[in-house]
Design a protein around this motif. Structure first.
Motif, PDB file in Angstrom:
ATOM      1  N   ARG A 136       0.879  -1.232  -0.212  1.00 11.54           N
ATOM      2  CA  ARG A 136       0.020  -0.234  -0.139  1.00 11.54           C
ATOM      3  C   ARG A 136       0.830   1.246   0.133  1.00 11.54           C
ATOM      4  N   PHE A 137       0.552   2.252  -0.929  1.00  8.18           N
ATOM      5  CA  PHE A 137       1.240   3.620  -0.863  1.00  8.18           C
ATOM      6  C   PHE A 137       0.088   4.510  -0.170  1.00  8.18           C
ATOM      7  N   PRO A 138       0.386   5.776   0.264  1.00 10.21           N
ATOM      8  CA  PRO A 138      -0.751   6.563   0.583  1.00 10.21           C
ATOM      9  C   PRO A 138      -1.541   6.895  -0.363  1.00 10.21           C
ATOM     10  N   GLU A 151      -3.570  -3.432 -17.106  1.00  6.97           N
ATOM     11  CA  GLU A 151      -3.651  -2.090 -17.633  1.00  6.97           C
ATOM     12  C   GLU A 151      -2.611  -1.205 -16.878  1.00  6.97           C
ATOM     13  N   ASN A 152      -2.436   0.084 -17.327  1.00  4.05           N
ATOM     14  CA  ASN A 152      -1.572   0.831 -16.482  1.00  4.05           C
ATOM     15  C   ASN A 152      -2.240   1.108 -15.100  1.00  4.05           C
ATOM     16  N   GLY A 153      -1.198   1.056 -14.195  1.00  2.00           N
ATOM     17  CA  GLY A 153      -1.273   1.326 -12.910  1.00  2.00           C
ATOM     18  C   GLY A 153      -2.040  -0.125 -12.128  1.00  2.00           C
ATOM     19  N   ALA A 154      -1.812  -1.134 -13.051  1.00  2.00           N
ATOM     20  CA  ALA A 154      -2.262  -2.113 -12.400  1.00  2.00           C
ATOM     21  C   ALA A 154      -1.380  -2.976 -11.161  1.00  2.00           C
ATOM     22  N   GLY A 155      -0.127  -2.356 -11.233  1.00  2.00           N
ATOM     23  CA  GLY A 155       0.644  -2.606 -10.064  1.00  2.00           C
ATOM     24  C   GLY A 155       1.637  -3.782 -10.373  1.00  2.00           C
ATOM     25  N   LYS A 156       2.012  -4.020 -11.839  1.00  2.00           N
ATOM     26  CA  LYS A 156       2.975  -4.861 -12.371  1.00  2.00           C
ATOM     27  C   LYS A 156       4.394  -4.455 -11.754  1.00  2.00           C
ATOM     28  N   SER A 157       4.837  -3.140 -12.047  1.00  2.00           N
ATOM     29  CA  SER A 157       6.101  -2.754 -11.767  1.00  2.00           C
ATOM     30  C   SER A 157       6.235  -2.945 -10.266  1.00  2.00           C
ATOM     31  N   THR A 158       5.214  -2.422  -9.343  1.00  2.00           N
ATOM     32  CA  THR A 158       5.409  -2.515  -7.938  1.00  2.00           C
ATOM     33  C   THR A 158       5.801  -3.852  -7.443  1.00  2.00           C
ATOM     34  N   LEU A 159       5.121  -4.944  -8.104  1.00  2.00           N
ATOM     35  CA  LEU A 159       5.238  -6.234  -7.873  1.00  2.00           C
ATOM     36  C   LEU A 159       6.646  -6.482  -8.122  1.00  2.00           C
ATOM     37  N   PHE A 177      14.734  -2.351 -15.562  1.00  2.00           N
ATOM     38  CA  PHE A 177      13.534  -1.316 -14.962  1.00  2.00           C
ATOM     39  C   PHE A 177      12.618  -0.711 -15.987  1.00  2.00           C
ATOM     40  N   GLN A 178      11.266  -0.374 -15.733  1.00  2.00           N
ATOM     41  CA  GLN A 178      10.624   0.295 -16.865  1.00  2.00           C
ATOM     42  C   GLN A 178      11.442   1.652 -17.317  1.00  2.00           C
ATOM     43  N   HIS A 179      11.985   2.240 -16.445  1.00  2.00           N
ATOM     44  CA  HIS A 179      12.752   3.483 -16.658  1.00  2.00           C
ATOM     45  C   HIS A 179      14.011   3.188 -16.618  1.00  2.00           C
ATOM     46  N   SER A 202       4.853  -6.613 -20.856  1.00  2.00           N
ATOM     47  CA  SER A 202       4.555  -5.703 -22.126  1.00  2.00           C
ATOM     48  C   SER A 202       3.415  -5.172 -22.371  1.00  2.00           C
ATOM     49  N   HIS A 203       2.971  -4.317 -23.000  1.00  2.00           N
ATOM     50  CA  HIS A 203       1.522  -3.935 -23.332  1.00  2.00           C
ATOM     51  C   HIS A 203       1.359  -4.242 -25.051  1.00  2.00           C
ATOM     52  N   LYS A 204       2.335  -4.797 -25.597  1.00  2.00           N
ATOM     53  CA  LYS A 204       2.363  -5.213 -26.841  1.00  2.00           C
ATOM     54  C   LYS A 204       1.802  -6.618 -26.633  1.00  2.00           C
ATOM     55  N   ARG A 234       6.485  11.097  -9.584  1.00  2.00           N
ATOM     56  CA  ARG A 234       7.176   9.828  -9.318  1.00  2.00           C
ATOM     57  C   ARG A 234       6.316   8.728  -8.979  1.00  2.00           C
ATOM     58  N   ALA A 235       5.187   8.983  -8.122  1.00  2.00           N
ATOM     59  CA  ALA A 235       4.460   8.135  -7.647  1.00  2.00           C
ATOM     60  C   ALA A 235       3.304   7.463  -8.623  1.00  2.00           C
ATOM     61  N   LEU A 236       3.127   8.062  -9.899  1.00  2.00           N
ATOM     62  CA  LEU A 236       2.451   7.342 -10.807  1.00  2.00           C
ATOM     63  C   LEU A 236       3.187   6.318 -11.656  1.00  2.00           C
ATOM     64  N   SER A 237       2.319   5.465 -11.984  1.00  2.00           N
ATOM     65  CA  SER A 237       2.792   4.372 -12.846  1.00  2.00           C
ATOM     66  C   SER A 237       3.410   4.759 -14.302  1.00  2.00           C
ATOM     67  N   GLY A 238       4.272   4.112 -14.811  1.00  2.00           N
ATOM     68  CA  GLY A 238       4.792   4.729 -16.035  1.00  2.00           C
ATOM     69  C   GLY A 238       3.790   5.041 -17.239  1.00  2.00           C
ATOM     70  N   GLY A 239       2.955   4.113 -17.438  1.00  2.00           N
ATOM     71  CA  GLY A 239       1.918   4.622 -18.437  1.00  2.00           C
ATOM     72  C   GLY A 239       1.080   5.936 -18.001  1.00  2.00           C
ATOM     73  N   ASN A 240       0.837   6.043 -16.808  1.00  2.00           N
ATOM     74  CA  ASN A 240      -0.007   7.405 -16.548  1.00  2.00           C
ATOM     75  C   ASN A 240       0.724   8.397 -16.360  1.00  2.00           C
TER      76      ASN A 240
HETATM   77  N1  LIG Z   1       6.212   5.381  -5.040  1.00  2.00           N
HETATM   78  C1  LIG Z   1       5.123   5.421  -5.220  1.00  2.00           C
HETATM   79  N2  LIG Z   1       4.456   6.064  -4.123  1.00  2.00           N
HETATM   80  C2  LIG Z   1       2.922   6.116  -4.285  1.00  2.00           C
HETATM   81  N3  LIG Z   1       2.279   5.260  -4.922  1.00  2.00           N
HETATM   82  C3  LIG Z   1       2.824   4.571  -6.199  1.00  2.00           C
HETATM   83  C4  LIG Z   1       4.376   4.543  -5.915  1.00  2.00           C
HETATM   84  N4  LIG Z   1       4.729   3.571  -6.951  1.00  2.00           N
HETATM   85  C5  LIG Z   1       3.430   3.235  -7.479  1.00  2.00           C
HETATM   86  N5  LIG Z   1       2.517   3.845  -7.017  1.00  2.00           N
HETATM   87  C6  LIG Z   1       1.279   3.415  -7.288  1.00  2.00           C
HETATM   88  O1  LIG Z   1       0.980   2.147  -7.167  1.00  2.00           O
HETATM   89  C7  LIG Z   1       0.095   1.912  -8.416  1.00  2.00           C
HETATM   90  C8  LIG Z   1       0.666   0.783  -9.248  1.00  2.00           C
HETATM   91  O2  LIG Z   1       1.817   1.167 -10.022  1.00  2.00           O
HETATM   92  P1  LIG Z   1       2.713   0.464 -11.118  1.00  2.00           P
HETATM   93  O3  LIG Z   1       3.546   1.305 -11.473  1.00  2.00           O
HETATM   94  O4  LIG Z   1       3.112  -0.865 -10.431  1.00  2.00           O
HETATM   95  O5  LIG Z   1       1.706   0.175 -12.277  1.00  2.00           O
HETATM   96  P2  LIG Z   1       2.197  -0.594 -13.367  1.00  2.00           P
HETATM   97  O6  LIG Z   1       1.181  -1.902 -13.584  1.00  2.00           O
HETATM   98  O7  LIG Z   1       3.565  -1.101 -13.805  1.00  2.00           O
HETATM   99  O8  LIG Z   1       1.579   0.368 -14.659  1.00  2.00           O
HETATM  100  P3  LIG Z   1       2.207   0.688 -16.098  1.00  2.00           P
HETATM  101  O9  LIG Z   1       1.776  -0.268 -16.953  1.00  2.00           O
HETATM  102  O10 LIG Z   1       1.597   2.099 -16.276  1.00  2.00           O
HETATM  103  O11 LIG Z   1       3.815   0.631 -15.824  1.00  2.00           O
HETATM  104  C9  LIG Z   1      -0.341   3.116  -9.204  1.00  2.00           C
HETATM  105  O12 LIG Z   1      -1.743   3.557  -8.661  1.00  2.00           O
HETATM  106  C10 LIG Z   1       0.643   4.084  -8.610  1.00  2.00           C
HETATM  107  O13 LIG Z   1       0.306   5.412  -8.668  1.00  2.00           O
END
Ligand SMILES: Nc1ncnc2c1ncn2[C@@H]1O[C@H](COP(=O)(O)OP(=O)(O)OP(=O)(O)O)[C@@H](O)[C@H]1O
Ligand SMILES: [Mg+2]
Lengths: 503, 415
Positions: free
Chosen positions: A16-18, A41-49, A88-90, A197-199, A400-406
């Motif tokens: 969980r993030f704020p 989809e974007n923001g689904a939580g892939k990169s976080t995982l 990493f994605q970036h 990948s999104h492709k 920075r807290a947005l997912s890459g796609g967002n």
């Molecule tokens: N450091 C952070 N602080 C706060 N929120 C975060 C942070 N990192 C990610 N999030 C939030 O966690 C959610 C998942 O983000 P994540 O980057 O895992 O998405 P993703 O599946 O990789 O998307 P994308 O396909 O766009 O890369 C998003 O809602 C994002 O805003």
């Protein structure tokens, strides 16, 4: 060869993030010796995982098992020791260090930091066709070369479990194919790959297993042998697969941007661009196809006033803008989507609404007289967030807290606002999911009908063919062929891009 | 795949490359100085005494600049160098009084290191703004040294509340044969040869081992920072700490080490002031040399060779000004010629605008030299600052600081 022990088991992972639940109850099992695709989809939580699996972030709940052993990863060091490597994605590169230095950093013990490492880098580079010169500063590399370097970094370390977070977003099909050949070799040797990948074509091509994520949790799996793109898209975003097909031509007679015999020479006297000429009319989309590193970045940066051409003329409407400064160009109504959103285009630590002002700091609604118009900027940011479906907790969140796609959607939204007359877009849909991609294409088509001229650089051939009115192929800084998107196939384009045959 | 790269294997290392180009620049520089000495008939310009004074004036600045280099290469701006230097002066005095000069130097380094530790705790662990913490350390350093001096030194022999005199200096070295021979040649005042001889004379006659140590530290720093994996990791923390973290580099650790070394080096610079540059400790002795070191490092483009050039220019002009005001006037000719030479280089590289601007500047200084007999006293005080600024600003075409310099880094922010 899938062996008895699974390479990775993630069980009940939560993070969980704020204001956001990034991961909740995530279960993924990666069989040893396979390519496992993770889509969503974007923001689904892939990169976080993936960051959790790589020890960058600590999970709030859940357990990680690597090769049968339960592990608690407190830092990337521990993940590396457990045999995990990650792209990493970036980009995670230091610009002011050389390719070699970036490569050996943290793994100096393997081949030293001198000639031993140099030889090893050349070996990897030759073997995989990466074309990396160990002694070049990373700052000089384009996005695709950086991407190849990132992949090479993981290979250099000899990781057994390789995470690739959107490694193909800026690579052209030939490069993707070369990468896939390598991945198959790696898995045949018993390594495991986690691929994001999104492709969807790529996913179906390479994956042995597919896991789908939505809103922070795993919602299902798919079998790549039987699944279709449409089914995957449904699972991911719950909507139909878009197509970038343009309906009718909206090209007018008025030339908006004209390049006349543009040549750009680097400090050693080599031509980066030689004698390029092009015209983009109002309502026209000109696509530039090419393997990255053949002058696309230089072309874009020259138009944007970030480089001054050695000779030639640039006209915007009927004004000579060859020596204009970037700000003047932007004030004249040019929108710009940069190829690397982290290097250019965003302030990661600043909130969304401040990023909305960037590049528009002299125009309404960002400013009122000499003052920043907080209210106007914030309102307009709300509009972008709505129209472009930017998923963020709020407009005060740091980017920075947005997912890459967002992040990408935010940039596109910003650049499309204020009714630009010309849009210079490098990989505009880099890293956005299929749904958002369709939305962005829709916005571009809509603006085009209203007279927007677009220069589109993309590695995605379907995007180029679907959106463009004309396609120019660039090779070694020259235009080597003009194609009509209605007639051309991706195969023809691919051949022309590598100098196979020019039409 | 990409078609624009060429593969020329470049193997020459940093140290080798630097030493070569600096050798040429050095020789041309000496030639110019020699020419000016003869034309203006100011033998003081390269007298062994001047050079010896120059070395002494250079060393503290050089040590501070090196300290700055270590910290900033790891991404921490250390504006607290001045304070750490002050602590060093006190440490050198206290420990030398009790245990002799070498323990004194170690003591200076130790006190500087304590200052560095303070800075590291504030900036790395607590994420305090680097400038704020640095300024605080300057105040704390000055205050602490003054307090400790007042509390302890009055009871010592040769001591008072604000000073401690009669400290034993580190060993000086003279190489007998070479020194005398060089002296003889230097006295002939031949073109170039005598200037080199003066130089050798200064280096072989009563040179402090501490000076040699400080110069050696420049080489050691260059090698460690650019030739070892430790140095690579340290620099990566200043360029992109997030990337370094993802490759398993313990960023906090390297930042700490860098800032500690930085403080110790500044402390050694302070020790030099107390033990070599003068014969004892006095409060306020550093006189802003920490800041000058920082400036030399910045204009030296965050590189060992560059900061050495900066520190030497400052040291040389400073000592010249103190010896003889006439030679400051001769310095004008030197600056004019230097500018013109630089303009020629620009023209050769076909940087037309730069060449024209520098030529005009050079001609202006030349006109000033020709139309006057001396430089106003007020100006001579500024000479070292102005000259150093000139030299380094022209020398460094494009300053490139470490990309993440001065930024607060938090673990887990990668990706
Ligand atoms: N450091 C952070 N602080 C706060 N929120 C975060 C942070 N990192 C990610 N999030 C939030 O966690 C959610 C998942 O983000 P994540 O980057 O895992 O998405 P993703 O599946 O990789 O998307 P994308 O396909 O766009 O890369 C998003 O809602 C994002 O805003
Ligand atoms: Mg992501």
């Amino acid at each position: 060869m899938p062996s008895a022990v699974d390479a990775v088991q993630l069980r009940g992972i939560g993070k969980r993030f704020p204001g956001v639940i990034a991961n909740q109850d995530v279960d993924v099992t990666i069989r040893s010796g396979t390519v496992h695709a993770l889509i969503g989809e974007n923001g689904a939580g892939k990169s976080t995982l993936m960051k959790i699996l790589y020890g960058v972030q600590r999970p709030d709940d859940g357990t990680i098992t690597i090769e049968g052993k339960g592990v608690v990863l407190k830092s990337p060091t521990e993940a590396i020791e457990a045999g995990v490597g990650m792209v990493f994605q970036h980009f995670m590169l230091a610009d002011n260090l050389t390719v070699l230095e970036n490569m050996v950093l943290g793994a100096e013990k393997l081949h030293g930091i001198g000639d031993g490492a140099r030889t090893e880098i050349r070996r990897i580079s030759d073997r995989f066709g990466f074309d990396l010169d160990p002694d070049v500063l990373v700052e000089k590399l384009g996005v695709a070369a950086r991407q190849r370097l990132e992949i090479a970094k993981v290979l250099y370390r000899g990781a057994r479990i390789i995470i690739l977070d959107e490694p193909t977003a800026v690579l052209v099909p030939q490069e993707v194919e070369a990468l896939f050949v390598n991945l198959r070799e790696l898995t045949a040797a018993g390594n495991s790959v986690l691929f994001i990948s999104h492709k969807l074509d790529e996913v179906l091509d390479i994956a042995d297993d597919i896991t789908v994520m939505r809103r922070g949790t795993t919602v299902g799996t798919a079998d790549p042998r039987t699944a279709t793109k449409h089914e995957l898209a449904e699972l991911m975003v719950g909507s139909e697969l878009p197509s970038p097909e343009t309906a009718e031509s909206t090209v007018t007679e008025t030339v908006e941007l004209s390049l006349q015999d543009i040549t750009l020479t680097d400090e050693f006297g080599r031509d980066l661009l030689s004698g390029l000429s092009l015209n983009i009319r109002r309502g026209e989309v000109l696509g530039i196809a090419g393997v990255e590193g053949n002058g696309q970045s230089e072309l874009v940066e020259t138009i944007m006033g970030m480089r001054i051409p050695t000779s030639g003329r640039i006209m915007l409407g009927d004004q000579d803008v060859t020596h204009w400064h970037t700000r003047q160009l932007r004030e004249a109504g040019i929108g710009y989507v940069p190829e690397d959103r982290h290097r250019h285009g965003l302030l990661l630590e600043a909130p969304l609404w401040e990023n909305r002002i960037l590049g528009h700091q002299t125009k309404a609604p960002s400013v009122k007289g000499p003052w920043i118009n907080r209210k106007g900027a914030r309102q307009d940011t709300e509009r972008i967030v709505r129209d472009y479906d930017v998923r963020a907790p709020g407009i005060d969140t740091p980017v920075r807290a947005l997912s890459g796609g967002n992040q990408q959607k935010l940039i596109v939204g910003r650049e499309m606002s204020g009714d630009p007359v010309l849009l210079i877009a490098s990989h505009p849909t880099r890293g956005v999911d299929v749904g958002a991609q369709a939305a962005i294409w829709g916005h571009i088509k809509h603006a085009r009908r209203a007279g927007l001229a677009v220069l589109l650089v993309s590695a995605d051939l379907d995007e180029l063919i679907g959106l463009s009115d004309t396609i120019q192929v660039i090779l070694r800084g020259r235009f080597v062929g003009t194609f009509d998107p209605a007639q051309v196939t991706p195969q023809d384009l691919g051949a022309a891009m590598t100098g196979g045959e020019a039409a | 795949m990409s078609t624009t790269t060429t593969t020329t294997p470049r193997k020459r290392g940093v140290v080798e490359r630097l030493s070569k180009s600096w050798l040429y620049i050095g020789l041309i520089g000496i030639g110019l100085v020699s020419f000016v000495r003869i034309v203006t008939d100011t033998d003081d310009l390269t007298a062994a005494g001047t050079i010896r004074a120059a070395i002494i004036a250079t060393c503290p600045i050089l040590a501070a600049a090196l300290g700055g280099l270590w910290a900033e290469r790891a991404g921490v701006v250390n504006i607290g160098l001045e304070g750490q230097m002050i602590l060093g002066t006190w440490g050198a005095a206290f420990f030398t009084y009790h245990y002799g000069p070498w323990v004194g130097i170690a003591g200076a380094a130790l006190l500087g290191l304590v200052g560095g530790l303070l800075h590291a705790v504030a900036t790395v662990t607590f994420g305090v703004d680097h400038i704020v913490s640095g300024v605080a350390i300057n105040l704390i350093g000055a205050g602490t040294a003054t307090y400790l001096a007042e509390a302890i030194f009055p009871e010592y022999e040769g001591g008072g509340p604000r000073q401690l005199n009669g400290l034993e200096a580190p060993t000086q070295i003279t190489i007998p044969g070479v020194s005398d021979l060089a002296n003889t040649i230097a006295d002939k005042h031949w073109f170039f040869v005598s200037d080199i001889a003066s130089f050798i004379q200064a280096l072989t006659t009563n040179i402090s081992t501490l000076s040699l140590l400080v110069f050696a530290l420049v080489v050691v720093s260059a090698v460690v920072l650019w030739r070892t994996s430790f140095g690579l990791r340290l620099r990566s923390c200043g360029e992109n700490p997030q990337a370094a973290e993802t490759l398993g580099v313990n960023v906090y650790f390297y930042k700490y080490v860098a800032v500690l070394i930085s403080g110790a080096l500044a402390g050694i610079g302070g020790g030099f002031l107390a033990l070599v540059a003068s014969s004892g400790f006095s409060t306020g002795q550093t006189g802003g040399r920490g800041y000058i070191g920082l400036a030399a490092m910045i204009f030296g483009n965050w590189r060992p060779g560059g900061l050495l050039a900066g520190a030497l220019t400052f040291g040389y002009t400073d000592s010249l000004r103190l010896r003889d005001t006439q030679s400051v006037h001769s310095l004008l000719l030197l600056v004019a010629l230097g500018l013109l030479a630089f303009a020629a280089l620009r023209a050769y590289r076909r940087q037309v605008r730069g060449a024209v601007a520098v030529t005009i500047a050079g001609l202006a200084v030349l006109a000033w030299f020709l139309s006057t007999d001396s430089v106003p006293r007020e100006f001579t005080v500024m000479t070292p600052y102005v000259t150093t600024l000139f030299v380094l600003a022209l020398g460094a075409q494009r300053l490139r600081m470490p990309a993440a310099d001065g930024e607060t880094y938090r673990k887990g922010s990668a990706g």
